[in-house]
Write a protein that holds these residues in place. Structure first.
Motif, mmCIF file in Angstrom:
data_model
loop_
_atom_site.group_PDB
_atom_site.id
_atom_site.type_symbol
_atom_site.label_atom_id
_atom_site.label_comp_id
_atom_site.label_asym_id
_atom_site.label_seq_id
_atom_site.Cartn_x
_atom_site.Cartn_y
_atom_site.Cartn_z
ATOM 1 N N GLU A 1 -43.744 -6.432 70.155
ATOM 2 C CA GLU A 1 -43.370 -7.853 69.564
ATOM 3 C C GLU A 1 -41.920 -7.902 68.685
ATOM 4 O O GLU A 1 -41.866 -6.609 68.286
ATOM 5 C CB GLU A 1 -44.414 -8.387 68.832
ATOM 6 N N THR A 2 -41.246 -8.926 68.790
ATOM 7 C CA THR A 2 -40.306 -9.059 67.864
ATOM 8 C C THR A 2 -40.252 -10.207 67.105
ATOM 9 O O THR A 2 -40.607 -11.643 67.806
ATOM 10 C CB THR A 2 -38.808 -8.930 68.487
ATOM 11 N N TYR A 3 -40.313 -10.467 65.907
ATOM 12 C CA TYR A 3 -40.290 -11.647 64.891
ATOM 13 C C TYR A 3 -39.188 -11.666 64.271
ATOM 14 O O TYR A 3 -38.609 -10.661 63.609
ATOM 15 C CB TYR A 3 -41.750 -11.302 63.979
ATOM 16 N N PRO B 1 -42.963 -19.196 60.019
ATOM 17 C CA PRO B 1 -44.187 -19.189 61.009
ATOM 18 C C PRO B 1 -44.847 -17.753 60.671
ATOM 19 O O PRO B 1 -44.384 -16.787 60.894
ATOM 20 C CB PRO B 1 -43.622 -19.281 62.098
ATOM 21 N N GLN B 2 -46.179 -17.863 60.642
ATOM 22 C CA GLN B 2 -47.072 -16.461 60.681
ATOM 23 C C GLN B 2 -47.622 -16.342 61.794
ATOM 24 O O GLN B 2 -48.352 -17.085 62.605
ATOM 25 C CB GLN B 2 -48.310 -16.708 59.581
ATOM 26 N N PRO B 3 -47.500 -15.126 62.374
ATOM 27 C CA PRO B 3 -48.119 -14.742 63.539
ATOM 28 C C PRO B 3 -49.843 -14.734 63.610
ATOM 29 O O PRO B 3 -50.358 -14.746 62.929
ATOM 30 C CB PRO B 3 -47.550 -13.371 63.900
ATOM 31 N N TYR C 1 -38.666 -11.158 50.502
ATOM 32 C CA TYR C 1 -39.660 -11.781 51.259
ATOM 33 C C TYR C 1 -40.480 -10.840 51.954
ATOM 34 O O TYR C 1 -39.966 -9.755 52.514
ATOM 35 C CB TYR C 1 -38.986 -12.820 52.275
ATOM 36 N N THR C 2 -41.852 -10.768 51.736
ATOM 37 C CA THR C 2 -42.753 -10.067 52.485
ATOM 38 C C THR C 2 -43.188 -10.834 53.500
ATOM 39 O O THR C 2 -43.916 -11.703 53.500
ATOM 40 C CB THR C 2 -43.924 -9.548 51.481
ATOM 41 N N PHE C 3 -42.999 -10.183 54.828
ATOM 42 C CA PHE C 3 -43.629 -10.660 56.043
ATOM 43 C C PHE C 3 -44.705 -9.570 56.423
ATOM 44 O O PHE C 3 -44.579 -8.655 56.626
ATOM 45 C CB PHE C 3 -42.297 -10.681 57.111
ATOM 46 N N ASN C 4 -45.783 -10.506 56.675
ATOM 47 C CA ASN C 4 -47.105 -9.948 57.018
ATOM 48 C C ASN C 4 -47.242 -9.926 58.454
ATOM 49 O O ASN C 4 -47.414 -10.692 59.132
ATOM 50 C CB ASN C 4 -48.214 -10.536 56.338
ATOM 51 N N VAL C 5 -47.333 -8.500 59.058
ATOM 52 C CA VAL C 5 -47.121 -8.481 60.602
ATOM 53 C C VAL C 5 -48.617 -7.884 61.207
ATOM 54 O O VAL C 5 -49.042 -6.816 60.535
ATOM 55 C CB VAL C 5 -46.238 -7.320 60.989
ATOM 56 N N PRO C 6 -49.393 -8.748 61.761
ATOM 57 C CA PRO C 6 -50.375 -8.174 62.376
ATOM 58 C C PRO C 6 -50.353 -7.206 63.538
ATOM 59 O O PRO C 6 -49.652 -7.557 64.407
ATOM 60 C CB PRO C 6 -51.202 -9.596 62.947
ATOM 61 N N THR D 1 -33.337 -19.688 56.056
ATOM 62 C CA THR D 1 -33.753 -20.962 55.372
ATOM 63 C C THR D 1 -35.191 -21.064 55.245
ATOM 64 O O THR D 1 -35.833 -21.730 54.439
ATOM 65 C CB THR D 1 -33.216 -22.119 56.436
ATOM 66 N N ASP D 2 -36.047 -20.265 56.355
ATOM 67 C CA ASP D 2 -37.362 -20.699 56.202
ATOM 68 C C ASP D 2 -37.943 -19.864 55.154
ATOM 69 O O ASP D 2 -38.959 -20.250 54.341
ATOM 70 C CB ASP D 2 -38.144 -20.232 57.628
ATOM 71 N N ALA D 3 -37.340 -18.716 54.837
ATOM 72 C CA ALA D 3 -38.109 -17.836 53.869
ATOM 73 C C ALA D 3 -37.929 -18.711 52.433
ATOM 74 O O ALA D 3 -38.763 -18.558 51.510
ATOM 75 C CB ALA D 3 -37.456 -16.643 53.494
#
Length: 720
Positions: A646-648, A661-663, A580-585, A653-655
């Motif tokens: 920040e910590t995400y 949720p996207q920041p 899973y690729t999580f895009n971090v702003p 299960t979400d992935a």
């Protein structure tokens, strides 16, 4: 007794035999550092004073014997109630064991053994010692094949009380001579009878007399004839059978007259011209064939005399009784005269011989002894005998620097004048006596082996030592030796070779974890190990195709050669894993200004893994690749200018469901504008205009509050 130090000198090692009268132990002579055999009198006889007295006397008598075929007696003693005899220790077997294992023996082997026994008996008989118990149990055969006779004289120590107590005498009844069985005095010829039975047993594999009881066997010795050897074993030459038949005659006078005579017969019996000689005939058999003719002759003579005494009437010539008597008297007179004349002539002949003998004794020519030192034995003997001297004895002794067969000493010095016929003794160089190699194996260490070799006068410089691995012999013990145990060798020149065990071969287990399967299998084979089972196993941490686990040995452990090594090889990520690729702003602290961004993330591949680090001046999106699993969620931490921002939390299960949720992306505050020196302007209401910096500060405060609200929304607590 095992472990006991007898007389403070002999350390008892093990029991090696025994009989009805005594027990035999192997011991180490601590003083001379050699192995000996110790015969210890059984406890039931320690109070029989007569037995003990004879036991000591006969043992001391046997100790006077010194012969290559006689077990040497070293010591006789007593410690408390223990009576013992210390003897030479022989590595090998007794003849009884060999007969049981291999009889019938080859003829040449049996004759060789009997000849050596005979040689030993000849030596003993010359020293007035009668063995009285010759049997295979008392004949030892060394590893080098040399025969040794033991228990000399001990049989004499048997009292009347020991016959029933020990069974030793009864146990030997199969080898008794007839005179021994009758209980009369036994002599040299009794030993030769027993030796004949031993030779019979070696060649036939059985005893000549068997019975249900010792008494019945003894009676057979006295009364019955035995099966002749060739009837049992047709391969026996007639010359050898003749020796057995002669030595086993029931009448001692018909046996060999001495051990020397029997030994000479044994030494020549296998010569080609003797093997098929005629079967031996004995005097008693010949007498039986001559008795009847002699009786007939005697009867004939009597009949003639009787006839001559009876008057015979002849018409031509009659003889009267008076004439007959007169004629008889004349005959008697002539016989008497002839007897007198013959006696006189005989006396004169004897007298003449005595005169000649005395004259020869009184008038003996003299000779000068020559020097025969440094000459070969044959040359020296001939030279002395040509001068009329008698070489009484030739003693052979090894002497360094003197060749074999060369005379190096003579009993009469050169130039001595002696009578013709005088004796002279020569000492001739002999071959160097060889030592017998001891057994250096059977649990002995290198140190123990070297000590034994030093006893044999082997210099340590002539001991070659090699080390090898061995699966069954412990480290430090001897694997093999050369020369072999029991072989004769020259301790001054022989190079002794020893192979010492290094124990089992040790293998340091290599680290196979992280290696490819082919690399791991190659390493296993190189180390002398074997490949066991290979199983695939999913892994988040180990790349597909590489080893995850090894068993039963871990890296750097000591492994045994030939052990099978099992492997578990990574088959890659498990099928339920999700990439899973999580895009971090990320944004700078202020738009247009530089900020240092650092990303740290955790997933199924590990915790606190360093992600991308970069310098930014405006808001950016940084993609973070995560590997998620059912039991492992992901997390992404953002650091700006060294401070946690920040910590995400990214749930598995979400992935999986696509509901991560996207920041929110928030614009950073604008950079501050420097304050103006002009007075503030008023707006249309007449109020002074609000300073721009104040508006920015208010805006920053409002935005900061909004971002904080958003972070709380995506915190770990909110997600869970």
């Amino acid at each position: 007794m095992i472990g006991h130090e007898l007389a403070g000198r002999y350390k008892i090692i093990e029991r090696v035999g025994g009989g009805g009268m005594a027990l035999v132990y192997k011991a180490q002579d601590i003083l001379l550092n050699r192995y000996v055999a110790i015969k210890v009198l059984r406890q039931q006889f320690v109070h029989d004073e007569e037995f003990i007295r004879r036991f000591r006397r006969e043992a001391q008598s046997a100790a006077s014997l010194s012969h290559p075929n006689v077990v040497s007696i070293y010591d006789v003693g007593q410690e408390d109630e223990t009576h013992y005899i210390v003897m030479e220790f022989i590595e090998g077997h007794n003849l009884n064991e060999i007969i049981k294992e291999r009889a019938p023996l080859q003829v040449d082997e049996a004759v060789r053994i009997a000849s050596q026994i005979c040689d030993a008996l000849d030596h003993a008989h010359h020293n007035q010692i009668i063995h009285r118990d010759i049997k295979p149990h008392n004949i030892l055969i060394g590893r080098n094949g040399r025969v040794k006779v033991t228990d000399f004289g001990i049989a004499r120590a048997v009292t009347s009380t020991t016959i029933t107590q020990t069974g030793s005498v009864v146990g030997s009844v199969h080898y008794f001579s007839p005179e021994h069985a009758k209980g009369v005095t036994t002599g040299e010829k009794s030993d030769l009878y027993s030796l004949g039975i031993v030779l019979y047993q070696m060649l036939t594999g059985r005893l000549p007399f068997l019975g249900e009881s010792p008494i019945s066997v003894a009676l057979k010795h006295l009364q019955e004839e035995f099966d002749e050897p060739k009837e049992v074993n047709p391969l026996i030459p007639q010359s050898v059978e003749n020796i057995i038949l002669k030595s086993m005659r029931k009448n001692p006078h018909e046996r060999y007259q001495s051990a020397e005579e029997m030994m000479q017969d044994l030494e020549t019996c296998l010569l080609p011209d003797r093997r098929d000689e005629p079967k031996i005939e004995f005097d008693d058999d010949e007498d039986q064939t001559r008795i009847m003719p002699a009786l007939k002759t005697m009867q004939s003579d009597d009949r003639d005399d009787y006839t001559a005494a009876v008057p015979v009437h002849d018409t031509m010539n009659e003889v009267t009784d008076e004439e007959e008597v007169h004629e008889g008297n004349k005959k008697k007179k002539r016989k008497k005269q002839a007897l007198i004349v013959g006696s006189i002539l005989l006396f004169l002949a004897i007298l003449t011989g005595v005169v000649i003998y005395v004259n020869n004794m009184l008038v003996v020519p003299e000779v000068t002894v020559p020097n025969v030192v440094d000459k070969p034995e044959e040359v020296a003997v001939k030279e002395l005998e040509d001068l009329g001297l008698v070489v009484k004895e030739v003693s052979r002794v090894y002497k360094q620097g003197v060749d074999e067969g060369i005379v190096f000493k003579q009993s009469r010095t050169e130039g001595t004048v002696v009578k013709k016929g005088a004796d002279i003794i020569l000492t001739v160089g002999d071959v160097k006596p060889l030592s017998t190699m001891p057994d250096l194996r059977n649990g002995k260490t290198l140190e123990e082996a070297i000590k034994l070799l030093k006893v044999q006068k082997v210099d340590e410089d002539r001991i070659d030592v090699k080390y090898e691995n061995h699966d069954s012999i412990p480290e430090g013990q001897i694997i093999s030796q050369w020369p072999e145990s029991g072989e004769e060798f020259d301790p001054d020149v022989t190079q002794v070779r020893l192979v010492v065990s290094k124990g089992k071969q040790s293998i340091t287990m290599p680290n196979l974890i992280g290696q490819t399967r082919s690399q791991a299998e190659s390493l296993i084979k190189e180390k002398g190990l074997e490949i066991g089972s290979v199983e695939d196993m999913s892994s988040f941490t180990v790349e597909k195709g590489k080893v995850i686990e090894q068993w039963p040995y871990q890296p750097n452990e000591i492994a045994e050669p030939g052990t099978k090594i099992d492997l578990k090889v990574s088959s890659g990520y498990p099928p339920e894993a999700i990439n899973y690729t999580f895009n971090v702003p990320v944004a700078p602290s202020r738009e247009g200004e530089k900020s240092q961004i650092r990303i740290v993330y955790s997933d199924a591949l590990g915790d606190k893994r360093e992600g991308e680090s970069r310098t930014i001046t405006t808001t950016e999106i940084i993609p973070v690749k995560l590997l998620l699993a059912p039991e492992k969620n992901g997390s992404v931490e953002i650091y700006r200018d060294g401070r946690a921002l920040e910590t995400y939390i990214v749930l598995y299960t979400d992935a999986k469901n696509g509901t991560v949720p996207q920041p929110q992306i928030e614009a950073p505050p604008e950079p501050e504008v420097p304050a103006s020196t002009e007075p503030p302007q008023q707006d249309g209401d007449g109020e002074p205009e609000e300073d721009e910096s104040e508006r920015n500060e208010d805006s920053d405060s409002s935005n900061e509050g909004k971002r904080k609200g958003d972070n709380k929304k995506h915190s770990w607590k909110d997600d869970n």
